[in-house]
Design an enzyme around this catalytic site. Sequence first.
Site, short mmCIF file in Angstrom:
data_model
loop_
_atom_site.label_atom_id
_atom_site.label_comp_id
_atom_site.label_asym_id
_atom_site.label_seq_id
_atom_site.Cartn_x
_atom_site.Cartn_y
_atom_site.Cartn_z
N HIS A 178 1.51 4.38 -3.06
CA HIS A 178 1.40 5.81 -2.90
C HIS A 178 2.63 6.53 -3.69
O HIS A 178 2.27 7.54 -4.25
CB HIS A 178 1.52 6.29 -1.66
N HIS A 223 0.69 -1.05 0.12
CA HIS A 223 0.20 -0.04 0.09
C HIS A 223 0.88 1.09 0.12
O HIS A 223 0.54 2.13 -0.84
CB HIS A 223 -0.92 -0.12 1.25
N GLU A 224 1.97 1.29 0.91
CA GLU A 224 2.86 2.35 0.92
C GLU A 224 3.55 2.59 -0.25
O GLU A 224 3.78 3.94 -0.77
CB GLU A 224 3.55 2.42 2.14
N GLU A 268 -6.10 6.99 -1.12
CA GLU A 268 -5.74 5.58 -0.24
C GLU A 268 -6.59 4.49 -0.93
O GLU A 268 -6.01 3.37 -0.85
CB GLU A 268 -6.51 6.01 1.18
#
Length: 278
Positions: free
Chosen positions: A142, A138-139, A200
């Site tokens: 980004h 997920h990070e 997100e």
Amino acid sequence: MPVLSPRQPSAKTWFKKSLLVGLTTVLVAGCSSSPTGRSQLKLFPTAEVSQMGVQSFAQMKSETPATADQNKIRYVNCVANQVTAQVPAKYGISEWEIVVFESEQVNAFALPGGKVGVYTGLLNVANNQHQLAAVIGHELAHVLAEHGNERISTAFATQTGLSLAYKISGEPSPEKDQLFGLLGVGAQYGIVLPFGRTQESEADMMGLDLMAKAGFDPKESVTLWQNMAKASGGSQPEFMSTHPSNERRINDLNGRMSAVLPYYQQAQASGRKPQCML
């Protein structure tokens, strides 16, 4: 005093139009698409944003101690290295620096420039390698989707637009100050925060693909957010948060599971079977 003809705009009107045209030109020039095809605003050079990420990471390392627990360092690196290996070469990040910070925060982050930070507190909630891979994926997403550039571009455009509107809207007054204060609140909750929720959700989907391609079980991402919900207790309403609600996040992840499970099965068949243990 000169008399203006009906077809000749006043200096003030011309100034207003020039400012609006100039701002519109900048915004249009900065429009692009994210890796999922979503329209996004990026006004700053990627190299410049990456340098900002490198500088921010250096500052964080000077302010927050890295853990001395070699077991945790090996574990986090084992997971992170396998997820970062699935980042396509087109993103131009050949090396990732991974630091495990000694902190009770249940969090992790990635910054432009190939920087990843994981707080030891996260390991109390991400209970296995698959759940940790979900967070790291997920990070990383980004960064790959340039959400940092998008956020600062949105903030810059919003602030610039309000400042220009204030300057061309007449003489200062208490009523005017109150109006623009409300517009600022409207911009915050109507533009900046929903944009954060969109990012997100996009990072969740992209991160799910990364972890599955690395051989981590994507179904564990749902368990992770169930753990997060328990750990966080009550949370603020979704419309006032930059993150989707845990319930919405879990529903979205479950909705994509059928599309991402083949990535996981293919990775397993290819011998990508991570064995990272704490």
